[in-house]
Design a protein around this motif. Structure first.
Motif, PDB file in Angstrom:
ATOM      1  N   MET A 178      -1.758   2.731  44.201  1.00  0.00           N
ATOM      2  CA  MET A 178      -1.105   2.951  42.922  1.00  0.00           C
ATOM      3  C   MET A 178      -0.199   1.782  42.568  1.00  0.00           C
ATOM      4  SD  MET A 178       1.089   6.250  41.554  1.00  0.00           S
ATOM      5  CE  MET A 178      -0.192   7.382  42.070  1.00  0.00           C
ATOM      6  N   LEU A 179      -0.322   1.307  41.332  1.00  0.00           N
ATOM      7  CA  LEU A 179       0.510   0.234  40.809  1.00  0.00           C
ATOM      8  C   LEU A 179       1.525   0.809  39.828  1.00  0.00           C
ATOM      9  CD1 LEU A 179      -2.294  -2.359  39.932  1.00  0.00           C
ATOM     10  CD2 LEU A 179      -1.013  -2.178  42.073  1.00  0.00           C
ATOM     11  N   THR A 180       2.776   0.419  39.966  1.00  0.00           N
ATOM     12  CA  THR A 180       3.779   0.949  39.046  1.00  0.00           C
ATOM     13  C   THR A 180       5.035   0.102  39.035  1.00  0.00           C
ATOM     14  OG1 THR A 180       5.175   2.855  38.533  1.00  0.00           O
ATOM     15  CG2 THR A 180       4.682   2.460  40.842  1.00  0.00           C
ATOM     16  N   ALA A 181       5.733   0.132  37.906  1.00  0.00           N
ATOM     17  CA  ALA A 181       7.026  -0.533  37.794  1.00  0.00           C
ATOM     18  C   ALA A 181       8.150   0.351  38.298  1.00  0.00           C
ATOM     19  CB  ALA A 181       7.277  -0.929  36.338  1.00  0.00           C
ATOM     20  N   ARG A 182       7.833   1.587  38.692  1.00  0.00           N
ATOM     21  CA  ARG A 182       8.847   2.506  39.214  1.00  0.00           C
ATOM     22  C   ARG A 182       9.102   2.172  40.678  1.00  0.00           C
ATOM     23  NH1 ARG A 182       8.581   8.174  36.442  1.00  0.00           N
ATOM     24  NH2 ARG A 182       7.573   7.689  34.470  1.00  0.00           N
ATOM     25  N   HIS A 183      10.329   1.801  40.981  1.00  0.00           N
ATOM     26  CA  HIS A 183      10.636   1.351  42.335  1.00  0.00           C
ATOM     27  C   HIS A 183      11.522   2.318  43.106  1.00  0.00           C
ATOM     28  CE1 HIS A 183       8.872  -2.638  41.722  1.00  0.00           C
ATOM     29  NE2 HIS A 183       9.380  -2.591  40.499  1.00  0.00           N
TER      30      HIS A 183
END
Length: 219
Positions: free
Chosen positions: A76-81
């Protein structure tokens, strides 16, 4: 290697395609959750999934494909860190998580690791019967057997029990997503059709009276 990319960003999606194609991979790019779900049951070795999609999100996508017994590894790729976000994605069924922005080298390394592990666990061999979980297919004495999606899911579910009997209610729940037996004999009909297709290996599917079915793993 075959890679399913589910990414709606007009620049990142094609970029990911080029990155994997440069590594010799075959790719399929989908720009919506709906399109990705249509292709998720195909013989891909890894799914690269964006968290935010125009018609859904990554966790819901993961939950849907896992309920359908799709075992393909998901990155999964996401800007949520934030940690809760990463945990939510993994609990939903993702196998790994990569935050945006990311380095291409790390993306490729993580995908390679997922594929390597899944290939090691990709096949169940029982006598002359082989169940390829990555390709979602069955072979008898090396010859592919044409199975419907439901027939394959039934066989894979029986194989996953390692020779133990699987109750009828569990098979109906896991293969048909039913919480009860509708009384139509759907399970028995499917088992009968599956036995016909397995030929000499048909006797491995045994009826356990009062319980359900088992896949015999002994010679």
């Amino acid at each position: 290697m075959r890679v399913l990319i589910v990414e709606d960003d007009a620049r990142l999606g094609p970029l990911l395609e080029r990155v994997f194609q440069d590594e010799g991979a075959e790719t399929k790019l989908c720009v919506s959750a709906e399109a990705g779900l249509r292709h998720a049951t195909e013989a891909f070795e890894v799914i690269v999934l964006d968290w935010m999609l125009p018609d859904g999100d990554g966790p819901n996508f993961c939950e849907t494909v896992r309920r359908a017994n799709v075992l393909t590894p998901i990155l999964m790729l996401t800007a949520r860190h934030e940690v809760p976000d990463r945990v939510a994605g993994l609990k939903a069924g993702a196998d790994d998580y990569l935050g945006k922005p990311f380095e291409v080298e790390e993306l490729l390394a993580r995908v390679a690791a997922l594929v390597r592990r899944s290939r090691q666990l990709g096949s169940i061999n029982i006598g002359d019967l082989a169940i390829d979980r990555l390709q979602r297919r069955c072979l008898v004495r090396g010859v592919p057997i044409e199975l419907t999606v439901r027939e394959y899911e039934l066989l894979a579910r029986l194989a996953s029990s390692n020779g133990a009997a699987v109750p009828r209610a569990v098979l109906l729940r896991d293969v048909w997503r039913m919480g009860f037996d509708p009384g139509s004999g759907v399970l028995d009909v499917q088992v009968s059709r599956l036995r016909e297709k397995l030929g000499k290996e048909a006797s491995r599917i045994e009826t356990v009276r009062g319980v359900g079915y088992r896949l015999r793993i002994e010679p």
